[in-house]
Design a protein around this motif. Structure first.
Motif, PDB file in Angstrom:
ATOM      1  N   PRO A   1      54.524  26.739  37.997  1.00 32.33           N
ATOM      2  CA  PRO A   1      53.723  26.495  36.796  1.00 32.33           C
ATOM      3  C   PRO A   1      52.767  25.311  36.970  1.00 32.33           C
ATOM      4  CG  PRO A   1      55.949  27.010  36.148  1.00 32.33           C
ATOM      5  CD  PRO A   1      55.970  26.903  37.646  1.00 32.33           C
TER       6      PRO A   1
ATOM      7  N   LEU B   1      43.920  33.964  40.021  1.00 32.71           N
ATOM      8  CA  LEU B   1      45.286  33.458  39.805  1.00 32.71           C
ATOM      9  C   LEU B   1      46.320  34.558  40.040  1.00 32.71           C
ATOM     10  CD1 LEU B   1      44.895  31.237  36.597  1.00 32.71           C
ATOM     11  CD2 LEU B   1      45.052  30.489  38.959  1.00 32.71           C
ATOM     12  N   VAL B   2      46.040  35.768  39.545  1.00 37.77           N
ATOM     13  CA  VAL B   2      46.953  36.909  39.755  1.00 37.77           C
ATOM     14  C   VAL B   2      47.121  37.158  41.257  1.00 37.77           C
ATOM     15  CG1 VAL B   2      47.183  39.427  39.489  1.00 37.77           C
ATOM     16  CG2 VAL B   2      46.447  38.038  37.551  1.00 37.77           C
TER      17      VAL B   2
ATOM     18  N   HIS C   1      40.882  34.372  36.306  1.00 40.23           N
ATOM     19  CA  HIS C   1      42.203  34.935  35.963  1.00 40.23           C
ATOM     20  C   HIS C   1      42.682  35.853  37.093  1.00 40.23           C
ATOM     21  CE1 HIS C   1      45.422  37.085  33.935  1.00 40.23           C
ATOM     22  NE2 HIS C   1      44.750  38.212  34.021  1.00 40.23           N
ATOM     23  N   CYS C   2      41.789  36.719  37.573  1.00 43.17           N
ATOM     24  CA  CYS C   2      42.184  37.662  38.629  1.00 43.17           C
ATOM     25  C   CYS C   2      42.482  36.934  39.936  1.00 43.17           C
ATOM     26  CB  CYS C   2      41.125  38.740  38.816  1.00 43.17           C
ATOM     27  SG  CYS C   2      41.107  39.912  37.429  1.00 43.17           S
TER      28      CYS C   2
ATOM     29  N   LEU D   1      38.123  46.363  38.219  1.00 41.23           N
ATOM     30  CA  LEU D   1      39.015  47.405  37.696  1.00 41.23           C
ATOM     31  C   LEU D   1      39.556  47.040  36.320  1.00 41.23           C
ATOM     32  CD1 LEU D   1      41.146  48.743  40.672  1.00 41.23           C
ATOM     33  CD2 LEU D   1      39.989  50.105  38.944  1.00 41.23           C
ATOM     34  N   ALA D   2      40.005  45.784  36.171  1.00 41.96           N
ATOM     35  CA  ALA D   2      40.674  45.394  34.926  1.00 41.96           C
ATOM     36  C   ALA D   2      39.679  45.133  33.795  1.00 41.96           C
ATOM     37  CB  ALA D   2      41.520  44.137  35.161  1.00 41.96           C
ATOM     38  N   PHE D   3      38.476  44.688  34.158  1.00 42.06           N
ATOM     39  CA  PHE D   3      37.465  44.322  33.153  1.00 42.06           C
ATOM     40  C   PHE D   3      36.156  45.027  33.496  1.00 42.06           C
ATOM     41  CE2 PHE D   3      40.493  41.444  31.533  1.00 42.06           C
ATOM     42  CZ  PHE D   3      41.068  40.756  32.597  1.00 42.06           C
TER      43      PHE D   3
ATOM     44  N   GLN E   1      49.903  26.506  39.009  1.00 41.81           N
ATOM     45  CA  GLN E   1      49.051  27.380  38.203  1.00 41.81           C
ATOM     46  C   GLN E   1      48.166  26.538  37.297  1.00 41.81           C
ATOM     47  OE1 GLN E   1      51.051  30.410  35.798  1.00 41.81           O
ATOM     48  NE2 GLN E   1      49.227  30.715  34.565  1.00 41.81           N
ATOM     49  N   MET E   2      48.729  25.478  36.682  1.00 39.07           N
ATOM     50  CA  MET E   2      47.940  24.630  35.797  1.00 39.07           C
ATOM     51  C   MET E   2      46.825  23.935  36.575  1.00 39.07           C
ATOM     52  SD  MET E   2      49.077  21.768  33.041  1.00 39.07           S
ATOM     53  CE  MET E   2      49.670  20.551  34.177  1.00 39.07           C
TER      54      MET E   2
ATOM     55  N   ASP F   1      44.205  26.500  37.378  1.00 40.30           N
ATOM     56  CA  ASP F   1      43.532  26.918  36.149  1.00 40.30           C
ATOM     57  C   ASP F   1      42.502  25.860  35.743  1.00 40.30           C
ATOM     58  OD1 ASP F   1      43.864  27.106  32.753  1.00 40.30           O
ATOM     59  OD2 ASP F   1      43.633  28.971  33.872  1.00 40.30           O
TER      60      ASP F   1
ATOM     61  N   ALA G   1      49.175  34.404  42.872  1.00 39.22           N
ATOM     62  CA  ALA G   1      50.588  34.528  42.470  1.00 39.22           C
ATOM     63  C   ALA G   1      51.298  35.563  43.346  1.00 39.22           C
ATOM     64  CB  ALA G   1      50.689  34.925  40.994  1.00 39.22           C
TER      65      ALA G   1
ATOM     66  N   GLN H   1      35.418  33.312  33.900  1.00 42.23           N
ATOM     67  CA  GLN H   1      36.821  33.148  33.512  1.00 42.23           C
ATOM     68  C   GLN H   1      37.635  34.380  33.884  1.00 42.23           C
ATOM     69  OE1 GLN H   1      37.143  32.207  29.368  1.00 42.23           O
ATOM     70  NE2 GLN H   1      36.036  30.279  29.568  1.00 42.23           N
TER      71      GLN H   1
ATOM     72  N   ARG I   1      39.971  43.363  41.630  1.00 38.68           N
ATOM     73  CA  ARG I   1      40.821  43.397  40.423  1.00 38.68           C
ATOM     74  C   ARG I   1      39.970  43.199  39.164  1.00 38.68           C
ATOM     75  NH1 ARG I   1      46.382  43.004  40.878  1.00 38.68           N
ATOM     76  NH2 ARG I   1      47.076  43.109  43.046  1.00 38.68           N
TER      77      ARG I   1
END
Lengths: 147, 142
Positions: free
Chosen positions: B120, B107-108, B104-105, B35-37, B123-124, B127, B111, B100, B32
């Motif tokens: 939440p 965490l995605v 993020h990816c 692809l995303a970044f 997630q915190m 994170d 999820a 970072q 991910r």
């Protein structure tokens, strides 16, 4: 302007057709306020934000989240001119609300996470990549009128 | 910003639930990220970075092992990740912002695969954990 391939545009609109904008908006804003507590500074009038459960069940958070994502939804109809679409909102966030534009990037990531959470099978790596382009474009557009 | 005991427990509990699948999810997170970044691909010009690539799977296993080590040594992340920090700073010269992006990816990915656990509060906790890992990885940077 966001540069999306035809496949990316199609992936975005296909998923967006299934999205409950109010629900995703509320979740994204709620998660922003929980995970990045300094963002609560903009919402002192919202009442109880003292815990994660208070934030996620707060009616003002839900309502405002829905409003924010409805605006984002409008942006999806004007991907060729996000700066124009969000010009007035950009001025508002700079001149009246005084919001650090870095927070738009964070909210964009919360929208991505909420989408992954609610639509796990549709949120493929390619779909995520398309949405990351859009959220970055919207964040830039919202920061464009800052001075 | 250290993890509270409750936050540590949340991270450990999810890691235990993932069991031997940590590598699968970290590999997905890597795919991910690329692809995303796309700028993250600049660190791997000599690799096949297409979906399903054996090189991404191998790297995913290494990153997964490092994150599992971190989960098991939350009291001393800087010490636990010291050698990796040296490697990323001095040999690979990776801009720490990229840690970072991978975080993020991840965490995605979590999820998607653990929707019932990904509250939440979870997630915190994750994170914060990933931010501490990023800081530890950047600790040997000049």
């Amino acid at each position: 302007m966001v540069h999306l391939t035809a496949a990316e545009k199609s992936a975005i609109l296909d998923l967006w057709g299934k999205v409950n904008v109010g629900e995703i908006g509320a979740e994204a804003l709620g998660r922003l306020l929980v995970v990045y507590p300094w963002t609560q500074r903009f919402f002192e009038k919202f009442g109880d934000l003292s815990s994660a459960s208070a934030i996620m069940s707060n009616a003002h958070v839900k309502s405002h989240g829905a409003k924010v994502l409805a605006s984002f939804s409008e942006g999806l109809k004007h991907l060729e001119d996000l700066k124009g679409t969000f010009a007035k909102l950009s001025e508002l966030h700079c001149d009246k609300l005084h919001v650090d534009p870095e927070n738009f990037r964070l909210l964009g990531n919360m929208i991505v996470i909420a989408l992954a959470h609610h639509h796990p099978s549709e949120f493929t790596p390619c779909t995520q990549a398309a949405f990351q382009k859009v959220t970055a474009g919207v964040a830039n557009a919202l920061a464009h009128k800052y001075h | 910003m250290a993890l509270s005991p409750a936050e540590q427990e949340m991270v450990r509990a999810l890691w235990k639930k993932m069991g031997t699948n940590v590598c699968i999810y970290v590999t997905e997170a890597l795919e991910r990220t690329f692809l995303a970044f796309p700028s993250t691909k600049t660190y791997f010009p000599h690799w096949d970075l297409s979906t399903g690539s054996a090189q991404i799977k191998t790297h995913g296993q290494k990153v997964a092992d490092a994150l599992t080590l971190a989960v098991n040594q939350l009291y001393d992340l800087t010490g636990a990740l010291s050698a990796l920090s040296d490697l990323h700073a001095h040999k690979f010269c990776v801009n720490p912002i990229n840690f970072q992006l991978l975080g993020h990816c991840l965490l995605v990915t979590l999820a998607r695969h653990y929707p019932g656990d990904f509250s939440p509060a979870m997630q915190m906790s994750l994170d914060k954990f990933l931010n501490l890992v990023t800081s530890a990885l950047a600790s040997k940077y000049p």
